[in-house]
Design a protein around this motif. Structure first.
Motif, PDB file in Angstrom:
ATOM      1  N   TRP A   1      19.819  20.646 -23.807  1.00  0.00           N
ATOM      2  CA  TRP A   1      20.479  21.528 -24.764  1.00  0.00           C
ATOM      3  C   TRP A   1      19.950  22.944 -24.572  1.00  0.00           C
ATOM      4  O   TRP A   1      18.794  23.119 -24.158  1.00  0.00           O
ATOM      5  CB  TRP A   1      20.165  21.070 -26.199  1.00  0.00           C
ATOM      6  CG  TRP A   1      20.757  19.767 -26.584  1.00  0.00           C
ATOM      7  CD1 TRP A   1      21.972  19.552 -27.148  1.00  0.00           C
ATOM      8  CD2 TRP A   1      20.152  18.472 -26.429  1.00  0.00           C
ATOM      9  NE1 TRP A   1      22.173  18.208 -27.351  1.00  0.00           N
ATOM     10  CE2 TRP A   1      21.067  17.522 -26.928  1.00  0.00           C
ATOM     11  CE3 TRP A   1      18.924  18.042 -25.935  1.00  0.00           C
ATOM     12  CZ2 TRP A   1      20.787  16.161 -26.936  1.00  0.00           C
ATOM     13  CZ3 TRP A   1      18.652  16.696 -25.927  1.00  0.00           C
ATOM     14  CH2 TRP A   1      19.568  15.768 -26.421  1.00  0.00           C
ATOM     15  N   PRO A   2      20.740  23.990 -24.862  1.00  0.00           N
ATOM     16  CA  PRO A   2      22.132  23.927 -25.350  1.00  0.00           C
ATOM     17  C   PRO A   2      23.147  23.769 -24.225  1.00  0.00           C
ATOM     18  O   PRO A   2      24.278  23.389 -24.452  1.00  0.00           O
ATOM     19  CB  PRO A   2      22.308  25.277 -26.051  1.00  0.00           C
ATOM     20  CG  PRO A   2      21.417  26.191 -25.276  1.00  0.00           C
ATOM     21  CD  PRO A   2      20.226  25.365 -24.877  1.00  0.00           C
TER      22      PRO A   2
ATOM     23  N   SER B   1      23.804  11.940 -34.738  1.00  0.00           N
ATOM     24  CA  SER B   1      22.577  12.085 -35.510  1.00  0.00           C
ATOM     25  C   SER B   1      22.044  10.722 -35.878  1.00  0.00           C
ATOM     26  O   SER B   1      22.758   9.723 -35.858  1.00  0.00           O
ATOM     27  CB  SER B   1      22.852  12.892 -36.776  1.00  0.00           C
ATOM     28  OG  SER B   1      23.256  14.198 -36.442  1.00  0.00           O
TER      29      SER B   1
ATOM     30  N   SER C   1      26.318  16.764 -27.753  1.00  0.00           N
ATOM     31  CA  SER C   1      25.272  16.519 -28.744  1.00  0.00           C
ATOM     32  C   SER C   1      25.419  15.104 -29.250  1.00  0.00           C
ATOM     33  O   SER C   1      26.446  14.767 -29.822  1.00  0.00           O
ATOM     34  CB  SER C   1      25.411  17.502 -29.904  1.00  0.00           C
ATOM     35  OG  SER C   1      25.217  18.817 -29.437  1.00  0.00           O
TER      36      SER C   1
ATOM     37  N   ARG D   1      16.390  15.395 -30.498  1.00  0.00           N
ATOM     38  CA  ARG D   1      16.888  16.769 -30.619  1.00  0.00           C
ATOM     39  C   ARG D   1      16.927  17.195 -32.098  1.00  0.00           C
ATOM     40  O   ARG D   1      16.514  18.301 -32.446  1.00  0.00           O
ATOM     41  CB  ARG D   1      18.295  16.863 -30.009  1.00  0.00           C
ATOM     42  CG  ARG D   1      19.026  18.183 -30.270  1.00  0.00           C
ATOM     43  CD  ARG D   1      18.282  19.353 -29.699  1.00  0.00           C
ATOM     44  NE  ARG D   1      18.995  20.592 -29.880  1.00  0.00           N
ATOM     45  CZ  ARG D   1      18.423  21.786 -29.979  1.00  0.00           C
ATOM     46  NH1 ARG D   1      17.109  21.887 -29.949  1.00  0.00           N
ATOM     47  NH2 ARG D   1      19.140  22.874 -30.124  1.00  0.00           N
ATOM     48  N   ASP D   2      17.408  16.322 -32.964  1.00  0.00           N
ATOM     49  CA  ASP D   2      17.508  16.638 -34.386  1.00  0.00           C
ATOM     50  C   ASP D   2      16.144  16.854 -35.032  1.00  0.00           C
ATOM     51  O   ASP D   2      16.032  17.554 -36.047  1.00  0.00           O
ATOM     52  CB  ASP D   2      18.249  15.521 -35.130  1.00  0.00           C
ATOM     53  CG  ASP D   2      19.721  15.469 -34.759  1.00  0.00           C
ATOM     54  OD1 ASP D   2      20.224  16.472 -34.200  1.00  0.00           O
ATOM     55  OD2 ASP D   2      20.364  14.429 -35.001  1.00  0.00           O
ATOM     56  N   ARG D   3      15.109  16.237 -34.452  1.00  0.00           N
ATOM     57  CA  ARG D   3      13.768  16.363 -35.017  1.00  0.00           C
ATOM     58  C   ARG D   3      13.097  17.684 -34.634  1.00  0.00           C
ATOM     59  O   ARG D   3      12.016  18.003 -35.133  1.00  0.00           O
ATOM     60  CB  ARG D   3      12.886  15.203 -34.554  1.00  0.00           C
ATOM     61  CG  ARG D   3      13.383  13.832 -34.995  1.00  0.00           C
ATOM     62  CD  ARG D   3      13.292  13.664 -36.488  1.00  0.00           C
ATOM     63  NE  ARG D   3      13.763  12.333 -36.896  1.00  0.00           N
ATOM     64  CZ  ARG D   3      13.783  11.912 -38.142  1.00  0.00           C
ATOM     65  NH1 ARG D   3      13.370  12.705 -39.101  1.00  0.00           N
ATOM     66  NH2 ARG D   3      14.238  10.703 -38.432  1.00  0.00           N
ATOM     67  N   PHE D   4      13.715  18.424 -33.722  1.00  0.00           N
ATOM     68  CA  PHE D   4      13.165  19.716 -33.295  1.00  0.00           C
ATOM     69  C   PHE D   4      14.224  20.803 -33.465  1.00  0.00           C
ATOM     70  O   PHE D   4      14.655  21.427 -32.492  1.00  0.00           O
ATOM     71  CB  PHE D   4      12.695  19.644 -31.837  1.00  0.00           C
ATOM     72  CG  PHE D   4      11.518  18.741 -31.618  1.00  0.00           C
ATOM     73  CD1 PHE D   4      10.225  19.219 -31.692  1.00  0.00           C
ATOM     74  CD2 PHE D   4      11.705  17.388 -31.345  1.00  0.00           C
ATOM     75  CE1 PHE D   4       9.128  18.391 -31.495  1.00  0.00           C
ATOM     76  CE2 PHE D   4      10.617  16.545 -31.148  1.00  0.00           C
ATOM     77  CZ  PHE D   4       9.327  17.048 -31.228  1.00  0.00           C
ATOM     78  N   PRO D   5      14.660  21.039 -34.713  1.00  0.00           N
ATOM     79  CA  PRO D   5      15.753  21.987 -34.952  1.00  0.00           C
ATOM     80  C   PRO D   5      15.418  23.431 -34.585  1.00  0.00           C
ATOM     81  O   PRO D   5      16.320  24.228 -34.292  1.00  0.00           O
ATOM     82  CB  PRO D   5      16.006  21.844 -36.455  1.00  0.00           C
ATOM     83  CG  PRO D   5      14.699  21.368 -37.009  1.00  0.00           C
ATOM     84  CD  PRO D   5      14.142  20.470 -35.962  1.00  0.00           C
ATOM     85  N   ASP D   6      14.131  23.770 -34.602  1.00  0.00           N
ATOM     86  CA  ASP D   6      13.737  25.148 -34.308  1.00  0.00           C
ATOM     87  C   ASP D   6      13.575  25.409 -32.812  1.00  0.00           C
ATOM     88  O   ASP D   6      13.339  26.552 -32.404  1.00  0.00           O
ATOM     89  CB  ASP D   6      12.419  25.483 -35.029  1.00  0.00           C
ATOM     90  CG  ASP D   6      12.569  25.404 -36.538  1.00  0.00           C
ATOM     91  OD1 ASP D   6      13.691  25.637 -37.028  1.00  0.00           O
ATOM     92  OD2 ASP D   6      11.568  25.094 -37.212  1.00  0.00           O
ATOM     93  N   GLN D   7      13.675  24.358 -32.021  1.00  0.00           N
ATOM     94  CA  GLN D   7      13.513  24.508 -30.575  1.00  0.00           C
ATOM     95  C   GLN D   7      14.887  24.653 -29.938  1.00  0.00           C
ATOM     96  O   GLN D   7      15.607  23.676 -29.778  1.00  0.00           O
ATOM     97  CB  GLN D   7      12.764  23.297 -29.997  1.00  0.00           C
ATOM     98  CG  GLN D   7      12.363  23.483 -28.541  1.00  0.00           C
ATOM     99  CD  GLN D   7      11.344  22.439 -28.092  1.00  0.00           C
ATOM    100  OE1 GLN D   7      10.534  21.972 -28.884  1.00  0.00           O
ATOM    101  NE2 GLN D   7      11.398  22.086 -26.815  1.00  0.00           N
ATOM    102  N   ARG D   8      15.247  25.867 -29.592  1.00  0.00           N
ATOM    103  CA  ARG D   8      16.603  26.127 -29.102  1.00  0.00           C
ATOM    104  C   ARG D   8      16.882  25.388 -27.794  1.00  0.00           C
ATOM    105  O   ARG D   8      17.925  24.780 -27.623  1.00  0.00           O
ATOM    106  CB  ARG D   8      16.814  27.626 -28.901  1.00  0.00           C
ATOM    107  CG  ARG D   8      18.232  27.981 -28.453  1.00  0.00           C
ATOM    108  CD  ARG D   8      18.435  29.478 -28.343  1.00  0.00           C
ATOM    109  NE  ARG D   8      19.791  29.785 -27.898  1.00  0.00           N
ATOM    110  CZ  ARG D   8      20.168  29.812 -26.636  1.00  0.00           C
ATOM    111  NH1 ARG D   8      19.279  29.549 -25.681  1.00  0.00           N
ATOM    112  NH2 ARG D   8      21.417  30.085 -26.298  1.00  0.00           N
TER     113      ARG D   8
END
Length: 416
Positions: A129-130, A197, A194, A102-109
């Motif tokens: 998510w979300p 990290s 979540s 999830r952290d590696r795709f920050p732009d993917q809501r």
């Protein structure tokens, strides 16, 4: 060695260790991608990542089929199939793995991650998510309880998980699967959280820098390390001592409880009227067996067995067949209900009796408290993992699988 020299050694060792830590961290970043980075990089090309260890189970052709299935579903699904082991880059935790993805795709809501299960290598976990819009957790969890998936391979399980997520009825499907297993209502879905990290310790490479460190510095570090190791050995013995002391106190307390229950059962059988107590003989047999086990008890499992035999004796006196003691933790007392349960690493499900506390724990998909025993290699394991021929309690489940008294008698007859 003088105090000043000792201080100098300590200071130099600290500086050296700090330098090594910094160099190692830089090497981990610069020498190659971390496990999380490798997975994320692969997922940008295809929605399916399969570790080399699983390529026999999910070969490239099946990976492409899964990727096509995901694209057809039109959902933001990422599949990560990789072995999880305590101490690895994800600490053996599927939730940590999913969080790193999830952290590696920050732009993917919106993101749905299907991963290998932390506890059951041949099962899957789902994260979303979300919010739990597509009920991914329940949808993916359902695959492990479907009869049609009983002997399915990892590729088929993953394909089914994708289909169930795409259907969007995960909670309903999970409840249906639970009802088919044990007739009880299904647990509520666990709220999505979540995951943590990624730790900076993903990769521990970089120790090749050691040869570049001066020999004198290594000698100083060795002196400091020797003192540190001695200190750690001393401190690590403290928790072991505390644990052993606590277990001894726990065993002493359970022994007193077992003695009291055997005594109470004996008095009850003496006071019972044979003409109005049809199962008096069985109660007497349970009393005798409980006394024998108590005399020969070698630890908590046997003492818990005394409680199970005493309970069976009381039931015989009362002429009732109530639920036995809790399968997972007999010390919790009489079970409140029966439920289906699958042992780690196995597909077949057992019908076991559990107390309300353990039932609530299972409903939230957490591991309940379990009574442990020692296997032939000296390891501490759940008591039910011992061979049935070696442990009467593993064979009977303290009443969940068969009568403790019948199991005791069978074992006695076999050893004569």
């Amino acid at each position: 060695m003088s105090t000043d020299v000792k201080r100098l050694i300590t200071l130099l060792a600290a500086l050296l260790l700090a330098a090594l830590t910094t160099a190692t961290a830089r090497a981990a970043d610069g020498d190659g991608p971390s496990a999380g980075q490798r997975i994320a990089s692969a997922l940008r090309t295809s929605p399916v990542y399969v570790d080399d260890a699983y390529t026999d189970a999910v070969p490239p052709s099946r990976q492409r089929q899964l990727a096509d299935r995901i694209r057809s579903a039109g959902l933001p699904i990422k599949v990560v199939l990789t072995p999880l082991t305590k101490g690895d880059a994800f600490d053996g935790d599927s939730e940590v793995l999913a969080g790193i993805v999830r952290d590696r795709f920050p732009d993917q809501r919106e993101l749905i991650v299907i991963t290998t299960d932390s506890d059951f290598p041949d099962s899957l976990e789902g994260y979303e998510w979300p919010t739990d819009t597509h009920q991914a957790r329940d949808a993916v969890a359902t695959t492990g309880f479907l009869d049609e998936m009983r002997n399915a391979g990892l590729a088929d399980l993953t394909a089914k998980a994708v289909d169930l997520v795409a259907e969007g009825k995960g909670r309903q499907r999970y409840e249906e699967a639970m009802r088919e297993l044990d007739g009880s209502a299904a647990p509520d879905a666990k709220a999505s959280e979540s995951p943590a990290s990624e730790s900076s310790s993903d990769d521990t490479r970089g120790w090749w820098l050691w040869p570049l460190i001066a020999v004198p510095a290594l000698a100083l570090t060795a002196l400091a390390t020797r003192a540190l190791v001695r200190s750690r050995r001393t401190s690590s013995a403290i928790p072991q001592l505390v644990f052993a002391t606590a277990r001894a106190a726990d065993e002493a307390g359970l022994r007193r409880r077992a003695e009291a229950e055997v005594l109470a059962l004996g008095e009850a059988t003496q006071a019972a009227d044979a003409t109005t107590t049809p199962d008096l003989q069985r109660a007497l047999d349970a009393y005798a067996a409980a006394g024998t086990v108590l005399d020969e008890a070698r630890g908590l499992p046997d003492l818990a067995g005394v409680l199970a035999l005493a309970q069976e004796g009381r039931d015989a006196l009362a002429g009732s067949l109530g639920l036995p003691l809790c399968f997972f933790a007999p010390r919790h007392g009489r079970a409140a209900l029966r439920t289906g349960w699958r042992q780690l690493g196995r597909r077949e499900r057992l019908d076991v009796a559990v107390c309300q506390e353990c039932a609530d724990t299972l409903r939230t998909r957490r591991a309940p408290e379990v009574l442990t025993d020692t296997d032939e290699d000296g390891r501490t394991v759940p008591y039910f993992e011992l061979p049935a021929g070696r442990s009467v309690w593993a064979a009977t489940g303290y009443g969940s699988l068969m009568s403790p008294l019948d199991g005791f008698n069978t074992r006695r007859n076999a050893t004569r």
